[in-house]
Motif scaffolding. Structure first.
Motif, PDB file in Angstrom:
ATOM      1  N   UNK A   1       0.850  -1.081  -0.040  1.00 46.42           N
ATOM      2  CA  UNK A   1       0.085   0.031  -0.202  1.00 46.42           C
ATOM      3  C   UNK A   1       0.904   1.300   0.035  1.00 46.42           C
ATOM      4  N   UNK A   2       0.606   1.999  -0.982  1.00 49.97           N
ATOM      5  CA  UNK A   2       1.075   3.453  -0.856  1.00 49.97           C
ATOM      6  C   UNK A   2       0.159   4.583  -0.348  1.00 49.97           C
ATOM      7  N   UNK A   3       0.801   5.491   0.440  1.00 50.96           N
ATOM      8  CA  UNK A   3       0.147   6.623   1.094  1.00 50.96           C
ATOM      9  C   UNK A   3       0.882   7.996   0.424  1.00 50.96           C
ATOM     10  N   UNK A   4       0.011   8.611  -0.223  1.00 52.01           N
ATOM     11  CA  UNK A   4       0.492   9.940  -0.571  1.00 52.01           C
ATOM     12  C   UNK A   4      -0.125  11.292   0.124  1.00 52.01           C
ATOM     13  N   UNK A   5       0.685  12.030   0.375  1.00 48.47           N
ATOM     14  CA  UNK A   5      -0.019  13.312   1.363  1.00 48.47           C
ATOM     15  C   UNK A   5       0.055  14.582   0.325  1.00 48.47           C
ATOM     16  N   UNK A   6      -1.050  14.837  -0.206  1.00 46.02           N
ATOM     17  CA  UNK A   6      -1.276  15.865  -1.364  1.00 46.02           C
ATOM     18  C   UNK A   6      -2.103  16.790  -0.653  1.00 46.02           C
ATOM     19  N   UNK A   7      -2.297  17.941  -1.617  1.00 46.06           N
ATOM     20  CA  UNK A   7      -3.370  19.146  -1.192  1.00 46.06           C
ATOM     21  C   UNK A   7      -4.953  18.455  -0.938  1.00 46.06           C
ATOM     22  N   UNK A   8      -5.170  17.389  -1.621  1.00 44.39           N
ATOM     23  CA  UNK A   8      -6.411  16.867  -1.435  1.00 44.39           C
ATOM     24  C   UNK A   8      -6.369  15.960  -0.182  1.00 44.39           C
ATOM     25  N   UNK A   9      -5.425  15.890   0.235  1.00 42.88           N
ATOM     26  CA  UNK A   9      -5.477  14.910   1.693  1.00 42.88           C
ATOM     27  C   UNK A   9      -4.655  13.629   1.393  1.00 42.88           C
ATOM     28  N   UNK A  10      -4.941  12.764   2.316  1.00 42.26           N
ATOM     29  CA  UNK A  10      -4.300  11.284   1.923  1.00 42.26           C
ATOM     30  C   UNK A  10      -4.757  10.443   0.706  1.00 42.26           C
ATOM     31  N   UNK A  11      -3.994  10.289  -0.169  1.00 37.60           N
ATOM     32  CA  UNK A  11      -4.400   9.406  -1.265  1.00 37.60           C
ATOM     33  C   UNK A  11      -3.725   8.056  -1.187  1.00 37.60           C
ATOM     34  N   UNK A  12      -4.395   6.893  -1.263  1.00 36.76           N
ATOM     35  CA  UNK A  12      -3.478   5.639  -0.984  1.00 36.76           C
ATOM     36  C   UNK A  12      -3.898   4.930  -2.382  1.00 36.76           C
ATOM     37  N   UNK A  13      -2.701   4.415  -2.843  1.00 33.60           N
ATOM     38  CA  UNK A  13      -2.466   3.594  -4.195  1.00 33.60           C
ATOM     39  C   UNK A  13      -2.236   2.183  -3.710  1.00 33.60           C
ATOM     40  N   UNK A  14      -2.754   1.246  -4.322  1.00 36.70           N
ATOM     41  CA  UNK A  14      -2.304  -0.022  -4.374  1.00 36.70           C
ATOM     42  C   UNK A  14      -1.103  -0.572  -5.144  1.00 36.70           C
ATOM     43  N   UNK A  15      -1.209  -0.005  -6.360  1.00 38.56           N
ATOM     44  CA  UNK A  15      -0.154  -0.430  -7.538  1.00 38.56           C
ATOM     45  C   UNK A  15       1.079   0.288  -7.476  1.00 38.56           C
ATOM     46  N   UNK A  16       2.289  -0.096  -7.662  1.00 38.35           N
ATOM     47  CA  UNK A  16       3.543   0.461  -7.819  1.00 38.35           C
ATOM     48  C   UNK A  16       3.548   0.998  -9.218  1.00 38.35           C
ATOM     49  N   UNK A  17       2.792   0.391 -10.092  1.00 40.02           N
ATOM     50  CA  UNK A  17       2.728   0.625 -11.377  1.00 40.02           C
ATOM     51  C   UNK A  17       2.301   2.385 -11.471  1.00 40.02           C
ATOM     52  N   UNK A  18       1.312   2.697 -10.638  1.00 33.87           N
ATOM     53  CA  UNK A  18       0.805   4.077 -10.592  1.00 33.87           C
ATOM     54  C   UNK A  18       2.004   5.017 -10.131  1.00 33.87           C
TER      55      UNK A  18
END
Length: 307
Positions: A1-18
């Motif tokens: 699981x990948x957690x990105x902290x952006x201006x929109x809040x937390x974004x969680x991504x499951x794929x490394x390809x993304x």
């Protein structure tokens, strides 16, 4: 699981390809020629991901996504981050993790706020409905002697059941001559004649078993349980979640994390109280009345209980 902290809040991504398709992403950055700008994400995978530093490329399962000052993005593990970027990386990781925790707390409190109306209505109903928490609390206090509405022999019987921890009602009486003789004989058989003089003259008889006993147990006070729920509901309803400090978010989220458990306790204790406070169940205590005055007072208490 990948957690990105952006201006929109937390974004969680499951794929490394993304991640590899993120503009500026590169899997090969020379740490000697790059300056970190910020940490923008973290990841945890069962499969190992190669480090993005050209001097490493060792596979690892946990790491950070970092943005460089020149706009490039790559991934590095904690060890490489400390090794190549020292205090700067440590400080950035602390800032990132604190921001993630704060955003997670905001999301958690936001989810609870969506349930706020339903929970508030449920608690109010449990408190005020017929044979609800307020009614139960009053009568449990009478049974345990916190208020003076019942004879002391009956209160003492309840207190003893509480101390035993199982709701068993016990009546003490003088041992019969036969019981004392049988006890003496048993002591003699065991070759413990010197204990003969200690044969008890008091016998405990089981007089009943209170159903719903958990409603009497220490730590299950309904006023205390509701008192741990209602202040949080009020605080959450009044809070501007987006403007709370990190400390306020942590404190409110900690109490919010206990909310469902406290609601479960409230429901369970009320259910136990309703089983306890039936006329047939409490009638078992009538054996402990020692006078006609005790019996009349106890009868008044019983009349208020449902069948």
């Amino acid at each position: 699981m990948i957690t990105l902290n952006s201006e929109r809040g937390l974004v969680r991504i499951a794929s490394w390809d993304d991640i590899e398709s993120v503009p500026g992403f590169t899997a090969d950055i020379d740490p000697k020629t790059v300056k970190l700008k910020e940490i923008i994400g973290s990841y945890t995978f069962d499969a190992l991901i190669p480090c993005g530093l050209s001097t490493c490329h060792q596979p690892h399962g946990n790491g950070f996504l970092v943005a460089a000052a020149d706009g490039r993005v790559t991934n590095i593990g904690r060890i490489c981050g400390k090794k190549h970027f020292d205090v700067e990386f440590t400080q950035m990781s602390r800032v990132f993790l604190a921001a993630v925790r704060a955003q997670q707390n905001r999301e958690f409190l936001g989810e609870l706020r969506n349930r706020l109306a339903t929970i508030t209505t449920e608690v109010a109903t449990i408190k005020t409905e017929q044979h609800g928490a307020a009614w139960i609390n009053t009568r449990v206090n009478q049974l345990t002697g916190k208020s003076t509405a019942l004879p002391m022999p009956i209160i003492n019987a309840v207190r003893q059941a509480v101390r035993r921890g199982d709701g068993t009602l016990i009546i003490e009486r003088a041992a019969t001559e036969q019981e004392r003789e049988e006890r003496s004989a048993a002591v003699d058989v065991k070759g413990l004649e010197h204990l003969r003089r200690n044969v008890p003259f008091v016998v405990e008889d089981r007089a009943g078993q209170l159903d719903g006993f958990p409603a009497l147990a220490p730590g299950n006070g309904l006023r205390e349980i509701i008192g741990s729920i209602e202040p949080f509901l009020t605080a959450l309803s009044e809070a501007d979640i987006e403007s709370l400090s990190d400390k306020q978010l942590r404190e409110l989220s900690k109490v919010g994390g206990e909310l469902d458990a406290n609601l479960g306790r409230l429901r369970n204790v009320v259910a136990a109280g309703r089983r306890l406070l039936t006329r047939q169940n409490i009638q078992q205590l009538s054996r402990f009345a020692t006078s006609s005055a005790d019996s009349r007072l106890f009868a008044t208490f019983l009349r208020d209980l449902p069948n």
